[in-house]
Design a protein around this motif. Structure first.
Motif, PDB file in Angstrom:
ATOM      1  N   THR A  84       0.848  -1.191   0.000  1.00 38.34           N
ATOM      2  CA  THR A  84       0.000   0.000   0.000  1.00 38.34           C
ATOM      3  C   THR A  84       0.885   1.243   0.000  1.00 38.34           C
ATOM      4  N   LEU A  85       0.453   2.247  -0.741  1.00 43.25           N
ATOM      5  CA  LEU A  85       1.156   3.524  -0.797  1.00 43.25           C
ATOM      6  C   LEU A  85       0.206   4.644  -0.403  1.00 43.25           C
ATOM      7  N   VAL A  86       0.774   5.660   0.235  1.00 43.12           N
ATOM      8  CA  VAL A  86       0.047   6.915   0.461  1.00 43.12           C
ATOM      9  C   VAL A  86       0.802   8.016  -0.258  1.00 43.12           C
ATOM     10  N   TYR A  87       0.087   8.734  -1.110  1.00 42.28           N
ATOM     11  CA  TYR A  87       0.659   9.864  -1.849  1.00 42.28           C
ATOM     12  C   TYR A  87       0.217  11.134  -1.131  1.00 42.28           C
ATOM     13  N   VAL A  88       1.167  11.801  -0.486  1.00 38.30           N
ATOM     14  CA  VAL A  88       0.870  13.065   0.185  1.00 38.30           C
ATOM     15  C   VAL A  88       1.151  14.192  -0.804  1.00 38.30           C
ATOM     16  N   ALA A  89       0.106  14.896  -1.189  1.00 40.34           N
ATOM     17  CA  ALA A  89       0.208  15.924  -2.223  1.00 40.34           C
ATOM     18  C   ALA A  89       0.356  17.300  -1.594  1.00 40.34           C
ATOM     19  N   GLN A  90       1.299  18.058  -2.118  1.00 40.75           N
ATOM     20  CA  GLN A  90       1.415  19.464  -1.683  1.00 40.75           C
ATOM     21  C   GLN A  90       0.074  20.166  -1.884  1.00 40.75           C
ATOM     22  N   THR A  91      -0.492  20.057  -3.058  1.00 33.03           N
ATOM     23  CA  THR A  91      -1.876  20.431  -3.336  1.00 33.03           C
ATOM     24  C   THR A  91      -2.266  19.794  -4.653  1.00 33.03           C
ATOM     25  N   MET A 131       0.784  14.640   6.229  1.00 33.81           N
ATOM     26  CA  MET A 131       1.888  13.710   6.508  1.00 33.81           C
ATOM     27  C   MET A 131       1.649  12.948   7.815  1.00 33.81           C
ATOM     28  N   SER A 132       1.095  13.618   8.817  1.00 37.98           N
ATOM     29  CA  SER A 132       0.794  12.932  10.073  1.00 37.98           C
ATOM     30  C   SER A 132      -0.221  11.821   9.851  1.00 37.98           C
ATOM     31  N   GLU A 133      -1.236  12.119   9.035  1.00 33.20           N
ATOM     32  CA  GLU A 133      -2.237  11.110   8.725  1.00 33.20           C
ATOM     33  C   GLU A 133      -1.620   9.947   7.955  1.00 33.20           C
ATOM     34  N   ALA A 134      -0.752  10.269   7.009  1.00 37.15           N
ATOM     35  CA  ALA A 134      -0.112   9.222   6.217  1.00 37.15           C
ATOM     36  C   ALA A 134       0.718   8.292   7.091  1.00 37.15           C
ATOM     37  N   VAL A 135       1.510   8.850   7.992  1.00 40.12           N
ATOM     38  CA  VAL A 135       2.350   8.025   8.861  1.00 40.12           C
ATOM     39  C   VAL A 135       1.485   7.172   9.786  1.00 40.12           C
ATOM     40  N   ALA A 159       8.339   8.294  10.260  1.00 42.42           N
ATOM     41  CA  ALA A 159       8.285   7.291   9.195  1.00 42.42           C
ATOM     42  C   ALA A 159       9.555   6.446   9.201  1.00 42.42           C
ATOM     43  N   GLY A 160      10.708   7.087   9.423  1.00 45.17           N
ATOM     44  CA  GLY A 160      11.957   6.344   9.489  1.00 45.17           C
ATOM     45  C   GLY A 160      11.979   5.362  10.646  1.00 45.17           C
ATOM     46  N   GLU A 161      11.446   5.791  11.797  1.00 47.73           N
ATOM     47  CA  GLU A 161      11.393   4.904  12.955  1.00 47.73           C
ATOM     48  C   GLU A 161      10.536   3.670  12.679  1.00 47.73           C
ATOM     49  N   LEU A 162       9.492   3.855  11.869  1.00 46.83           N
ATOM     50  CA  LEU A 162       8.575   2.769  11.547  1.00 46.83           C
ATOM     51  C   LEU A 162       9.036   1.946  10.347  1.00 46.83           C
ATOM     52  N   GLY A 163      10.140   2.340   9.750  1.00 47.30           N
ATOM     53  CA  GLY A 163      10.656   1.611   8.601  1.00 47.30           C
ATOM     54  C   GLY A 163       9.859   1.822   7.325  1.00 47.30           C
ATOM     55  N   ILE A 164       9.201   2.972   7.203  1.00 47.87           N
ATOM     56  CA  ILE A 164       8.406   3.285   6.009  1.00 47.87           C
ATOM     57  C   ILE A 164       9.291   4.052   5.029  1.00 47.87           C
ATOM     58  N   PRO A 165       9.611   3.484   3.878  1.00 49.33           N
ATOM     59  CA  PRO A 165      10.440   4.227   2.915  1.00 49.33           C
ATOM     60  C   PRO A 165       9.683   5.398   2.305  1.00 49.33           C
ATOM     61  N   LEU A 166      10.411   6.445   1.995  1.00 53.43           N
ATOM     62  CA  LEU A 166       9.855   7.650   1.383  1.00 53.43           C
ATOM     63  C   LEU A 166      10.460   7.822  -0.006  1.00 53.43           C
TER      64      LEU A 166
END
Length: 387
Positions: A84-91, A131-135, A159-166
């Motif tokens: 699963t991916l989350v795309y956080v959009a600037q706008t 970003m908070s919601e995504a993490v 995200a780094g602590e959780l091992g989620i790549p960006l």
């Protein structure tokens, strides 16, 4: 390549009269934020630059090709299932951000993953909340869609602590992996290439004799760097003179650009032959001022956008409305690349660091399209993923 434009006969005398009041207003506003600098207020040079022009013409011809073979990755890991991916959009009102998101969605359907897009709304608070919601969702990976990761440093660290790549899209200046901020990779064209080819278009199109205006947003380091690179590339041709270096902050573009364009038209007259803007959006805001001044949509000045290539830019180019060219991002291809880069991260492989070659879109080669969608990448990624 040189002298390809249709000359036309713009009503410059009428234009000067119509611009006079706005020009005065702009001069009085010179001390406000974003005022212009004029490093070399001289007319186009007569000497030209035959050798530089020849190299520029060759580079532009290559960049205008629409059938270049795929030069990106052709090998890599098979599809890692169930991600699963989350795309956080600037706008999502930014056509570039939205176009890359669409590419991610398309590629995710092919590889068999799910994607959620969270819109930051274009504000610092909105992006941090997104970003908070995504993490909090703890997805397999998060896309940094068009904003500076340092603006969400707390969420990036989590995200780094959780091992989620960006994986970033236009998140930092250069393509490829980044340690500070920590990105598995960043997907973008090379700013040096975009700046160089836009300047080469001016040199080639003008036959090495131009009076150029550069439009930038000096408040954004990335944009300022791009415009400085454009200025340096133009300076390689002695026949090109930079008439003005306009600093118009993007948030002020709709209100400032018409006034600044009117002042420039009144000030430089026929000496102003070409423009390069760091983003296409300036020419959308410039069009009313050109039109009010009696300028023909086919130019001069002949205008190129050194970035994005959003649908409205293609429409202006195709309808010959005050923009002749753009250096567009291959947004869909970049979305597919983002998915492929995540697949490599999940498989324990290194990032490709691939950066697409620059392209120039004009009315002659766009064939009515409203985006730049190069051939070959879909087939290549399908073959890599076994899909």
């Amino acid at each position: 390549m040189s002298g390809r434009h249709r000359s036309g006969a713009p009503a410059r005398t009428a234009r000067l009269a119509s611009c006079a009041l706005l020009a005065c207003a702009a001069l009085l506003a010179g001390c406000e934020r974003g005022s212009s600098r004029d490093p070399d207020e001289t007319v186009p040079g007569a000497a030209g630059c035959p050798a530089v022009q020849a190299r520029a013409a060759a580079a532009v011809t290559t960049a205008e090709a629409t059938d270049a073979p795929w030069d990106g990755p052709t090998t890599g890991p098979r599809a890692v299932p169930g991600r699963t991916l989350v795309y956080v959009a600037q706008t999502m009102t930014n056509p570039g951000v939205a176009g890359a998101a669409d590419g991610v969605r398309q590629a995710a359907r092919v590889i068999g993953w799910t994607v959620r897009v969270i819109d930051g709304g274009g504000t610092p608070a909105g992006i941090q909340a997104a970003m908070s919601e995504a993490v909090a969702l703890r997805p397999s990976g998060i896309v940094i869609g068009g904003f500076d990761p340092d603006a969400t440093s707390r969420q990036v660290a989590r995200a780094g602590e959780l091992g989620i790549p960006l994986v970033g899209w236009h998140a930092v200046a250069a393509p490829g992996p980044s340690s500070r901020p920590p990105l598995f990779t960043n997907v973008t064209t090379r700013v040096e290439d975009v700046a160089r080819i836009s300047a080469q278009w001016v040199i080639a199109e003008s036959g090495g004799r131009a009076g150029a205006v550069i439009i930038t947003d000096a408040s954004i380091p990335f944009a300022r760097n791009k415009s400085e690179l454009i200025r340096a590339a133009l300076a390689t041709c002695p026949g090109v003179r930079i008439l003005a270096y306009e600093n118009i902050p993007i948030p002020d573009a709709s209100s400032r650009t018409p006034r600044e364009i009117s002042a420039l038209l009144a000030r430089f007259g026929d000496a102003w032959t070409h423009s390069v803007a760091i983003n296409d959006l300036y020419f959308a805001d410039a069009a009313p001022a050109f039109r009010a001044a009696g300028e023909e949509g086919t130019g001069p000045p002949y205008n190129i956008g050194a970035g994005d290539g959003d649908p409205s830019a293609f429409q202006r180019i195709d309808s010959e409305q005050y923009q002749q060219a753009t250096v567009p991002e291959p947004l869909s291809q970049q979305g597919w690349q983002i998915v492929d880069e995540f697949n490599r991260a999940f498989a324990g492989r290194p990032a490709t660091g691939y950066a697409a070659p620059v392209h120039i879109a004009t009315a002659a080669n766009s064939e009515g399209a409203t985006t730049w969608d190069p051939p070959g990448y879909r087939e290549a990624y399908r073959a890599i993923w076994g899909r």
